[in-house]
Every structure is written in C-alpha cells, then in structure tokens.
Design a protein around this motif. Structure first.
Motif, PDB file in Angstrom:
ATOM      1  N   LEU A 114     -40.514  32.628  47.423  1.00  0.00           N
ATOM      2  CA  LEU A 114     -41.880  32.691  46.921  1.00  0.00           C
ATOM      3  C   LEU A 114     -42.865  32.144  47.961  1.00  0.00           C
ATOM      4  O   LEU A 114     -42.459  31.528  48.947  1.00  0.00           O
ATOM      5  N   LEU A 115     -44.154  32.394  47.708  1.00  0.00           N
ATOM      6  CA  LEU A 115     -45.216  31.758  48.504  1.00  0.00           C
ATOM      7  C   LEU A 115     -45.440  30.397  47.859  1.00  0.00           C
ATOM      8  O   LEU A 115     -46.134  30.270  46.855  1.00  0.00           O
ATOM      9  N   ASN A 116     -44.811  29.387  48.451  1.00  0.00           N
ATOM     10  CA  ASN A 116     -44.665  28.105  47.771  1.00  0.00           C
ATOM     11  C   ASN A 116     -45.970  27.408  47.415  1.00  0.00           C
ATOM     12  O   ASN A 116     -46.028  26.647  46.461  1.00  0.00           O
ATOM     13  N   ALA A 117     -47.008  27.641  48.190  1.00  0.00           N
ATOM     14  CA  ALA A 117     -48.250  26.911  47.946  1.00  0.00           C
ATOM     15  C   ALA A 117     -49.180  27.653  46.988  1.00  0.00           C
ATOM     16  O   ALA A 117     -50.271  27.172  46.700  1.00  0.00           O
ATOM     17  N   GLN A 118     -48.725  28.803  46.473  1.00  0.00           N
ATOM     18  CA  GLN A 118     -49.624  29.597  45.649  1.00  0.00           C
ATOM     19  C   GLN A 118     -49.159  29.611  44.197  1.00  0.00           C
ATOM     20  O   GLN A 118     -48.112  29.102  43.849  1.00  0.00           O
ATOM     21  N   HIS A 142     -50.500  34.642  41.708  1.00  0.00           N
ATOM     22  CA  HIS A 142     -50.662  35.144  43.075  1.00  0.00           C
ATOM     23  C   HIS A 142     -49.339  35.611  43.656  1.00  0.00           C
ATOM     24  O   HIS A 142     -49.297  36.560  44.451  1.00  0.00           O
ATOM     25  N   ASN A 143     -48.260  34.953  43.280  1.00  0.00           N
ATOM     26  CA  ASN A 143     -46.953  35.367  43.776  1.00  0.00           C
ATOM     27  C   ASN A 143     -46.518  36.714  43.214  1.00  0.00           C
ATOM     28  O   ASN A 143     -45.708  37.396  43.824  1.00  0.00           O
TER      29      ASN A 143
END
Lengths: 215, 385
Positions: free
Chosen positions: A79-83, A87-88
C-alpha cells in the motif's frame, strides 16, 4: 477469452529442478479458480506464469487479457503507507476514465464490500494487517478488471472477515471478473467453483464444483 | 487501448504524496534551507574576500609598472611622447612620464622642503586610483575656462592638510632657485598619493606637455592583465628602435609563490558549491525515495505509465525543494544584513546561486525518479509473491 496452458514446464535456472512439469488446462473467462497444494508444489510459480510475470521454459500459455486488466493481490499488503484507505483504492481508478462522481461511488462500494465501512479517511498505516489486506483486495477489485490474481489473500484474516472477502470476490466474479486464488485455506477453496490441487509441479486433481458446496 | 494517467491525475497524486508526508517535508525544507544558505554564504564570502583583496591591491597599485631606460652607461631617458602614447594602447589604463625632480618652495609654508615633479600623460589616476583623469593646466598656460594665467599642481592630501592647504587653494610657489614671474600662482588639487607610495617625500606634481624626455614612465594596465602581458605591452610601447633596454618593475613587490587575489578568485573551490548544494539537497529527498521504490511499482501496477509515475514523485518532491531554496535565499540575505549591517551588495548573485542549486536538484530529481519509475514491474510482483 479463456486462459489456456498447453504442456507448460518451468524451471528457474538451467540446472535447477522443474517447478512446473508438463501442465495443461484451460481457465474459462470469468471462472473462480483455487490453486491448492503443499509448499513448493508450484502454486505461486503457476500464478506468475498465468499473469505473464514468468515465461514458460517450454510449452505455451495463451492469455489474451491485457496487463492493465489484470490486478494482483499479494500475500503481504502493498500500500501507499502514508495515505488514506480511500486514496489507496482510488489510484486504481485514475486510468479508467470514469468521472470523479463515478470513482467516488465505486470506492464507497468496494470499501463496504470488504467490511471497511467508515474507514475511508483512515491512514492505512494505522490499520491492522487484516484491514490492510482488505484495502489491497478492494483496490484490486475497484476498477472491475478482467482478471484478479491473488496469492493467499485471506492469510491474515479471521473467518468472519474471510467470508466477507470471499463474498466480495464472488460478486466480482458474477460481474465478469475471473479470479485465480492461491490458498491453503480449504474454506476459501470450497467457495470457488474449481479447485486445482498441485503436487511437485503436477496437477494432482482438478475438481469442478458448485460454488459454496461443503466438503 | 492502454489507459493513461492525465496530467491532472499526476498533479493530484503528487499533491497527495506530498501532503501525506507533511512532517517529513517540513524537516526537508529546513535542512534544504540550511544547506543551500550555508553553501551560498560560504561562496559569497569567499568571492567577496577575494574581490575585496583584489580591490585593495589594485588601489595599492598591483597593476602599476615603472619603466626606466638603460643605455650602455646604465642610465637613460624615455621619449615623453612614447610614454604619452601608452595611454592609447589597449590594455593600458593610463600612463604618466616623470621628469626631473626640482626643489620648490611654497610661500604659505616657508622652510618646508618641497620637491617639484613635472609629469606628462595621465598622472591623476596613477597617483590615486580613485581619481579620474584631470584636465590640468600647465603652469604658465592660460586656463580657457577662467581666462586666468594660472597653473594646476597636484599635492598629496596628507601633505596639504599638514600645510594647511585645501583643495582649490591658490598658492604661490617658486620652482628652482629663481622665482618665476608667470605661473607662480597655482591652484592646488589634492589626492591620496600615499596608498600607492607616491608620497614618501613631499612632492608636488605639475602637468606638462609630452615633449622631450622623461626619466621614468609609470603605467597602469587594466585590472586582470597578467604580468607577462603587461610587461610586453609597456616594453613594446616604449621601444623607440634605438636598442635602449627598457627595465620594467612592479610598483608593489610580489611574492612569486603567492597567487594573486584574482587568480585565487578564479580558481576558488567554492565556485562549485552551487553544484554541491544542489546534489546534497537532492540527496536529502531522493534517498528516502529509494526506500519507497515499491510505491513506484505499485503505481505502475495500477495503470500509471513510467512517465506519469516519475512525474508524480518528482513533482511531490519539488515542492519542498522549491520552498527550501527560497527559505535558504531569504536566510542568506538576512544573515548578510545582520552581519554586514548593509544591504546585500549583490543580491542577484545570491538569487543566481540559489537558482543554480535548485535547478541542479530538480534535474537530478527528474533523472532519479525516471530511473526508479522504469524499474521492472515483473520483478516487483515476483518479489512480492
């Protein structure tokens, strides 16, 4: 178009043992197939051959589904860890050409279908492993691809959530998405309409079943 | 047809990527500001120090040369006209010929031993680097502007001050043993002849026509002309074809083992600090990206092409780059104001340095993101399974 394997063999290197040995079968369009077998039987390798990640050492694989219509679900959530959860998921919809309203509606639908109601604005880094895996599954299903290739998608989930996820996958299958799942979970396999069991690179059994029938 | 990410999508995802790491971005902005400002200040300091030293030495006469003729008897004279012609040679800033020294008395300062020096050419810029060429009237000639028969003399300001003479004062002088009836009233022009060492003794200079011979020709070349070229220019200009040897020496003694400030300025290591600053600022943002390579592959796997993927991460990181460099530029200017108490003399140089550092960072960022975005999707997926 179906996916056809014709006498496919595969080895990782010239002097290495065969991982897939003379395998032939056809996966009709939109079928939900489970690949089972002990560790080292060639399940993940077969998945990669079908998905075009690996090329067969010999034999032929006919898979006319384009790469952008094939999505992957990995054993470890990627995943896009900071989002956020939303958003993912919606990054899978950017290339669909759908309107923002359609994209938003679709994201809400898949979030609900994997049991993440109310977590759309939550950062994925704060979720449990099981929740992160469900985000990954939701992303894989969001754009309604032709084929989903999943490697142990329910490995980190409890039984209730596994059932929820399988319902979502079956709904996607019903909408025309083909699904191939590598799994050790008998419950997951029996929710599929076909189970191919592998052993030492061979097909041990190829069981066609009515979806949801008990063992 | 393969679906494509639009530029709107790229910008949206870039903003999300930036906004989701706002804490890291804030730290990056501070670090980039520190790095760029420090590098910029070091370069500005080194630059200014070298230029200041060059200015001081130029004022002291580092580009001034003294030429004397040497005949077979060891002494000689130089035609005043040749010395005068040096003023028209490209590379020579000004030249003056120095005639025979004579004693003089100033009526206002009885008992003072004054030496009268007739000069030709352009004496004022040579005697004092801050002086322009003076349109002086030779003693005995009429001043057309005032219709007076009055000459001009040049006097060192310290001497004038000691004698109680100010610029523009009219004096009566006597040159030699005989008082002169005409031109004995002179108008004084003061300048600083001490910086270049022309006021070691009590001298007054008087402009004369370039007629006859002079004992010495003093020439100043254009700043930046190297010594070899300067000597050649002067020697060629003073060559009257008679075979007289022209001996040329520098006004300032030089250590041959020490490089001139201009040479040190041209070869200073800090002139590459803009590139170093750009590379360090780039590394501050790019190294963390190396640990996020899976995000590049993830975007590729959901349909983003390699170019939109590269652009997404590049744009997301350009925001802290830009903000950091702007902050660094402001920091540089504030520090300069605080330390120097004067407006930054060359603010455009600060902006140029920061701009060069920023462009270097952006270029490296684009290249780096492009390389990362072109990584193998198949390898990424294979490694995940």
């Amino acid at each position: 178009m179906p996916i056809e394997l014709d006498n496919v063999t595969f080895r990782y290197g010239p002097q290495t043992p065969l991982v897939i040995d003379g395998m032939s079968f056809t996966v009709p369009h939109g079928q939900m197939l489970a690949l089972m077998g002990p560790s080292g039987s060639g399940k993940s390798t077969l998945l990669q051959l079908i998905g075009g990640i690996l090329r067969p050492t010999s034999g032929q694989i006919n898979n006319s589904i384009p790469s952008h219509e094939t999505t992957w679900v990995f054993q470890t959530p990627t995943l896009l860890n900071a989002q956020t959860v939303r958003h993912n998921i919606d990054i899978a919809l950017y290339a669909t050409g759908w309107s923002p309203k359609q994209q938003h509606a679709r994201v809400e639908t898949v979030i609900e279908s994997v049991g993440l109601h109310g977590l759309g604005e939550t950062g994925v880094s704060t979720l449990s492993g099981g929740q992160q895996q469900r985000v990954q599954i939701a992303r894989a299903l969001a754009a309604q691809p032709q084929l989903v290739l999943a490697d142990e998608p329910t490995g980190q989930l409890d039984h209730t959530t596994t059932a929820l996820v399988m319902d979502a996958l079956i709904a996607a299958r019903d909408a025309g998405t083909g699904i191939i799942i590598v799994t050790h979970d008998r419950y997951v396999a029996e929710r599929c309409e076909r189970i191919i069991t592998l052993e030492d690179g061979h097909i041990l059994s190829d069981e066609h079943r009515a979806e949801g029938s008990p063992t | 047809m393969m679906p494509q990410w639009t530029i709107h999508t790229v910008i949206r995802q870039a903003w999300r990527s930036f906004a989701s790491r706002i804490g890291f971005a804030a730290i990056a902005v501070c670090l980039i500001a520190m790095v760029s400002a420090t590098c910029g200040y070091l370069e500005a300091g080194a630059r200014q120090n070298a230029l200041d030293e060059e200015t001081q030495l130029t004022a002291a006469g580092q580009y001034v040369y003294r030429a004397q003729a040497r005949d077979e008897n060891g002494s000689g004279l130089i035609p005043a006209a040749l010395c005068q012609k040096l003023n028209n040679v490209q590379g020579v800033k000004s030249a003056m010929g120095i005639g025979a020294y004579q004693t003089a008395t100033v009526r206002k300062a009885p008992g003072e031993h004054i030496t009268y020096v007739p000069v030709t050419g352009n004496p004022t810029p040579i005697l004092d680097a801050s002086q322009p060429l003076m349109q002086a009237t030779t003693i005995g000639d009429s001043d057309e502007s005032t219709n007076e028969t009055i000459g001009d003399i040049i006097m060192d300001a310290a001497l004038a001050n000691r004698l109680g003479i100010t610029d523009g004062t009219r004096l009566q002088i006597t040159v030699g043993d005989q008082p002169q009836q005409l031109g004995e009233i002179v108008r004084v022009h003061t300048l600083d002849a001490q910086t270049r060492g022309f006021a070691d003794s009590q001298l007054i200079w008087s402009q004369n026509a370039p007629i006859g011979m002079v004992g010495e020709c003093v020439a100043e070349v254009t700043p930046g002309v190297d010594e070899h070229t300067a000597r050649e220019l002067i020697a060629t200009g003073l060559d009257d074809g008679s075979g007289t040897i022209i001996s040329i020496s520098t006004l300032l003694e030089r250590d041959p083992n020490t490089r001139s400030p201009l040479e040190r300025f041209r070869t200073r290591n800090t002139r590459w600090l803009w590139a170093a600053s750009g590379m360090v600022c780039w590394a501050l943002l790019f190294i963390p990206l190396l640990f996020r390579r899976h995000e590049f592959a993830l975007l590729r796997s959901v349909g983003a092409g390699s170019n939109p993927t590269a652009l997404t991460f590049a744009v997301a990181n350009m925001l802290p780059l830009l903000a950091g460099h702007i902050a660094g530029c402001g920091w540089m200017i504030l520090v300069s104001l605080w330390i120097h108490r004067n407006p930054l003399t060359e603010p455009w140089l600060a902006a140029a340095f920061i701009g060069a550092s920023l462009l270097t960072s952006i270029m490296l960022l684009m290249v780096g993101c492009t390389i990362l975005a072109r990584g193998s999707i198949t390898r990424f997926i294979h490694n995940r399974l």
